[in-house]
Write a protein that holds these residues in place. Sequence first.
Motif, PDB file in Angstrom:
ATOM      1  N   ASN A   1       0.824  -1.197   0.000  1.00 24.99           N
ATOM      2  CA  ASN A   1       0.000   0.000   0.000  1.00 24.99           C
ATOM      3  C   ASN A   1       0.864   1.255   0.000  1.00 24.99           C
ATOM      4  OD1 ASN A   1       0.472  -1.340   2.564  1.00 24.99           O
ATOM      5  ND2 ASN A   1      -0.553   0.389   3.551  1.00 24.99           N
TER       6      ASN A   1
ATOM      7  N   ASP B   1      -2.374  -6.130   0.448  1.00 25.43           N
ATOM      8  CA  ASP B   1      -2.841  -4.745   0.496  1.00 25.43           C
ATOM      9  C   ASP B   1      -2.208  -3.963  -0.652  1.00 25.43           C
ATOM     10  OD1 ASP B   1      -3.606  -2.149   1.089  1.00 25.43           O
ATOM     11  OD2 ASP B   1      -3.334  -2.377   3.237  1.00 25.43           O
TER      12      ASP B   1
ATOM     13  N   CYS C   1      -3.669  -0.861  -1.636  1.00 27.10           N
ATOM     14  CA  CYS C   1      -4.364   0.425  -1.591  1.00 27.10           C
ATOM     15  C   CYS C   1      -3.418   1.592  -1.845  1.00 27.10           C
ATOM     16  CB  CYS C   1      -5.046   0.614  -0.239  1.00 27.10           C
ATOM     17  SG  CYS C   1      -6.579  -0.300  -0.102  1.00 27.10           S
TER      18      CYS C   1
ATOM     19  N   CYS D   1      -7.822 -11.848   2.642  1.00 26.40           N
ATOM     20  CA  CYS D   1      -8.057 -10.409   2.726  1.00 26.40           C
ATOM     21  C   CYS D   1      -7.402  -9.728   1.536  1.00 26.40           C
ATOM     22  CB  CYS D   1      -7.492  -9.852   4.038  1.00 26.40           C
ATOM     23  SG  CYS D   1      -7.559  -8.054   4.167  1.00 26.40           S
TER      24      CYS D   1
ATOM     25  N   ARG E   1      -7.217  -5.843  -0.245  1.00 30.33           N
ATOM     26  CA  ARG E   1      -7.540  -4.418  -0.230  1.00 30.33           C
ATOM     27  C   ARG E   1      -6.901  -3.776  -1.456  1.00 30.33           C
ATOM     28  NH1 ARG E   1      -6.427  -5.262   5.506  1.00 30.33           N
ATOM     29  NH2 ARG E   1      -4.264  -4.592   5.232  1.00 30.33           N
TER      30      ARG E   1
ATOM     31  N   SER F   1      -7.152  -0.193  -4.354  1.00 29.14           N
ATOM     32  CA  SER F   1      -7.755   1.037  -4.883  1.00 29.14           C
ATOM     33  C   SER F   1      -7.166   1.277  -6.257  1.00 29.14           C
ATOM     34  CB  SER F   1      -7.490   2.232  -3.952  1.00 29.14           C
ATOM     35  OG  SER F   1      -6.093   2.451  -3.811  1.00 29.14           O
TER      36      SER F   1
ATOM     37  N   GLU G   1     -12.400 -10.941   3.722  1.00 26.45           N
ATOM     38  CA  GLU G   1     -12.427  -9.481   3.771  1.00 26.45           C
ATOM     39  C   GLU G   1     -12.062  -8.926   2.397  1.00 26.45           C
ATOM     40  OE1 GLU G   1     -10.840  -9.372   8.416  1.00 26.45           O
ATOM     41  OE2 GLU G   1      -9.798  -8.204   6.890  1.00 26.45           O
TER      42      GLU G   1
ATOM     43  N   SER H   1     -11.927  -5.138   0.298  1.00 23.51           N
ATOM     44  CA  SER H   1     -12.084  -3.684   0.295  1.00 23.51           C
ATOM     45  C   SER H   1     -11.650  -3.162  -1.070  1.00 23.51           C
ATOM     46  CB  SER H   1     -11.240  -3.032   1.400  1.00 23.51           C
ATOM     47  OG  SER H   1     -11.642  -3.481   2.676  1.00 23.51           O
TER      48      SER H   1
ATOM     49  N   TYR I   1     -11.637   0.381  -3.190  1.00 21.06           N
ATOM     50  CA  TYR I   1     -11.849   1.821  -3.077  1.00 21.06           C
ATOM     51  C   TYR I   1     -11.713   2.455  -4.464  1.00 21.06           C
ATOM     52  CZ  TYR I   1     -10.964   0.660   1.803  1.00 21.06           C
ATOM     53  OH  TYR I   1     -11.011   0.090   3.044  1.00 21.06           O
TER      54      TYR I   1
ATOM     55  N   SER J   1     -15.923  -3.521   1.942  1.00 22.38           N
ATOM     56  CA  SER J   1     -15.937  -2.084   1.659  1.00 22.38           C
ATOM     57  C   SER J   1     -16.139  -1.947   0.157  1.00 22.38           C
ATOM     58  CB  SER J   1     -14.618  -1.422   2.087  1.00 22.38           C
ATOM     59  OG  SER J   1     -14.475  -1.454   3.483  1.00 22.38           O
TER      60      SER J   1
END
Length: 795
Positions: free
Chosen positions: A384, A406, A408, A427, A429, A431, A463, A465, A467, A496
Motif C-alpha cells: 500500500n 494490500d 491500496c 483479505c 484491499r 484502490s 475481507e 475492500s 476503493y 468495503s
Amino acid sequence: MENLHEAVGKLFDVVFWVNVNPDGNVREVQEILVRQLNLKADEQNNDQRAEMISEELKNKRYVLFFDGVSSEINLEEVGICEEHEARKVVFACRDRNICWQTDVDINIRRLSDEDAGKLFWKIVGVHLKENRNIKPIARLIINECGGMPNMVKIIGASLKNVNDPAIWRSFLSQLRSPSGEQRQELEDFYRVFKLECDKLGDEKKLCLLYWAVFRAGYEVPRDYIIECWRAEQFLVGLQTLGEARDRGHAILDELVKKALLEKGSKWAHYKMYQHFQRAALRIANCRENRVRILVKEREKIREEEWESADRISLISSCQLIFPESPKCCRILALFVQECSLAEFPSSFFSYMNGLQLLDLHDTNIKSLPSSISSLVNLNVLFLNRCSQLTHLPVEIGGLQRLEILDLCHSGFHSLPAQIGQLTNLKCLRVSFIENFENHNHVDSGPKEMIATNIIARLQSLEELSIYVNPASRRWIQNAESIAEEIATLEELRTLSFYFPSVDCLQTFVNKSKSWNGNDTLWRGNSFRSFSIDVGYQRRSSPPVKLIDSKCKCTAEKHLRFSAGEGFPDAVAKILEEACALELIGNNVVNISCLSTADKLGGLEACVIEECGEMTSIIDGDLAGGPAFQQLNELHLLSLPKLVHIWNGPIDSKSLTMLTTLTLKGCHCLKALVSEAMALRLNQLQFLQVEDCRVIEEIFETGIIVESGAFPKLKNLQLINLPRLSNICSEVTPLDWPSLETIMIRACEELRNFPSTFSNAARLRKIKCTERWWNNLAWANDNVRNHLEGVKEFLS
C-alpha cells in the motif's frame, strides 16, 4: 504536549508532529514535513527541500511539535524560518541545555511522594492502605517507582486487590533484584517491564515484544499489528481473520490496561512508551530460544547481519543498499517502509523461502523482482501507498500461502489478473488510479478495473475492500458484474464497496451467499463489518470525520446513502445492521419512518447532509417509538428547511447517549433545543452551532430548564449566528458543571453572555473577538473578574 496537540488542530492550517531521532537528523524531519505537505521533493537535496518547505509555509498558520529531542535541531536548515510570523514550535526534551532559546519553558516534574502514593493506592485499592502488614512494603515499592507515573501504574495494576503480604514481599524482592544486564539509564524501567512481561502467557508475550521491530514512539494501527501477529502465527488456533482480529483487540486492550502499551494520538493506533520499547528489543534479543530482531535506522546492514537476523526492520531508513542475494534463510519478517527504495536486486529474495511477512508500504518501489517466487511461505504482503508500483510480476500468482494482500493507494489502474491465482487469499484491499476531470471525461487505463472471474475465483476471501472514485465511468460500467461475483463468496465477512445505484445494491443483497448466511454469531446476517456506499452526490463541504480518538463509535458497519428518494428495501436492509449512517442529498421530509421500523436503534453515529426538503429529523407523532437509543454523534449539515431537530414528543430512551451534536447551514432553525430534548441530553459533551442565519436562542422561549441540565457539556462553539440573542431563560440559570471551553465568533446580538455562564466553575477558556467582548452587558464586577481571567481573543 499530546493534549496540546489534540486541542490546537482547528486553530492552525497545518499541525506537524515529529518523533525526533537521537541525532536530530534534518533530512528525517524534512521527510515528515514534505510528506504531510504533499511536496514532490524526492530528488532534492536538503537546501532545496528547505526552500520548498519555507515557501509552502510562509503564508500558513502552523505549529510544529518535536517529541524526544536529544540534540539541537537547526530549524532554518529544516525550512522553519523566523520570517514565518504565524508559526509556533513546541518541543519536549530531557535536557533543557540542549535546546534553543524559547519563549516559554514548562518543567515537567516527577510525581511528589504524596501524589505518587495517591495514584498508587487509587490503582491498588484504598482498602489495602491501612493493612499494617502491607503498608511498610508498599512504601518501599512506591519509592522504587521514582515518581514516574508509568511505573506507578504498572506496579499498581500488578498488585491490585492483592492482600497477601508474602506476594508483596516477593514482588519487592523481584523489583530490587539485579537484571543481570549492564546497568543503563532507567534500568528500573527495564526491570519493571521485564517483570511484567514475564508474567504474560507465551501468546501475549510474543505480541508485546513484537513492538521491538518499530522505532521508539512509533504509532501502530490496530488492524496492522494484528495482521503482523497472524502472519507470524502468534495467534494460534484461530481459523478466520475475524477471530484473529477479535483476539487481537482483546490482547491490545489487556496490554493497555496493564500500562505496557498506550493508545496513540490517532483513532485505533497504539504505541509503547519509548523506554519500554528499548527494553522489549533488549529482551527479545536476549532470549536464546527465540528469534533475533535487527532494527536499523541509519546504519548499513552488514552481510553477516542479513544471515543471522530473523526479523529485520528498516522503517524510515536512510541508507538502503541491498546485497544481490543475501543468504538469510532464517528471516521471518522484513519491514522496508516509509523510505525512498525504488528497486530490489533481481535475485534478492532467492534465499528467503521462510519469509512470512513482507512490508514495503510507502516506498518508491517500481517493480518486484521475479525472485519473489521464492517466498513460498509468505502470509502477508503490504504494497500500500507505493505510488510508483503499477504492475505485479507474473510470479506473484505462485504465492499460494498468501492470506493478506494490500494494494491500496498504489499505482494500479486495474487489478492484476494473476491475483485470481491466489486461492488461499483471505483479505484483499485495493484502490485504483483514475485520471478524470469531470463525468464526461473518458477514463484512461484498461477498460475494466477488475476483469471477469478474478473475484469469483477467490472463494477463501473473508475481507474485501475496493476503493474507487465514485465519478469513475469505468467503475459505473463494471460495478454490477463485480457485485455479482462478490455475491458468490460464501466466506465473506467484511466488505468495503461502492454501489453506483440502488439497483446494483439490490442485486448484491438478493444474491449474496454471505449477506444472507445464517451464522448465528452475528445479528441478522453473517457480516462482521462493512463500509457500503450507495449513489454519488458531490458535496459542497468536506465529509465529517466520524471516527477520531474521542469518539466511542466503532463504525464497524457504515452505510453512506447519497441522493435517491426515500429508503428502498435494499438500503433499509443494510441500515438494519449499520452502526453509522451518512444520508446525503435525500428528498425525505424526516426519517421517522425508519424509527417506526426500528432501523435507527443501533446507530452510534449519524450524518445528515444537503437534504433540501427535510423539516425535522424525527417527528415524534410519527415515530411510534424510540429512536437513536445508542447514538453518540449527530451531525446536521446544510439542511435549509430544517425547523426542528425533533418535533413533538420524545421517547424516554431516545438521545440519552448523545455526546456530540453539530449543526451547520440550517437556515430555518430558530431554536435549537426543546424542553423534551433538554431532558434527554444528559451525556452531551460537545455542542457546535455554526452558520445558522435565523437561530435566536439555544433553548426555546418559555421552557423551564433545570439548573442541572447539560451536566456533561465540556465544549460549546457558537459561530456566525447573527440573530442569536439568548442561550437560555434567565429565570433558572444553569450550573454548567462540566463546561471548560467556549468559542463565540460572529454572534453580535449575544450580549447577556456573562450572566448566562456566571455559574460555570470549571470554565477554563473563552475564545472570542475583542470587539464582541467589549460590547457585553455585565451584571456585576464579580462576574466580570471571574470571566476576564479565562478570555482569549481570536484574530
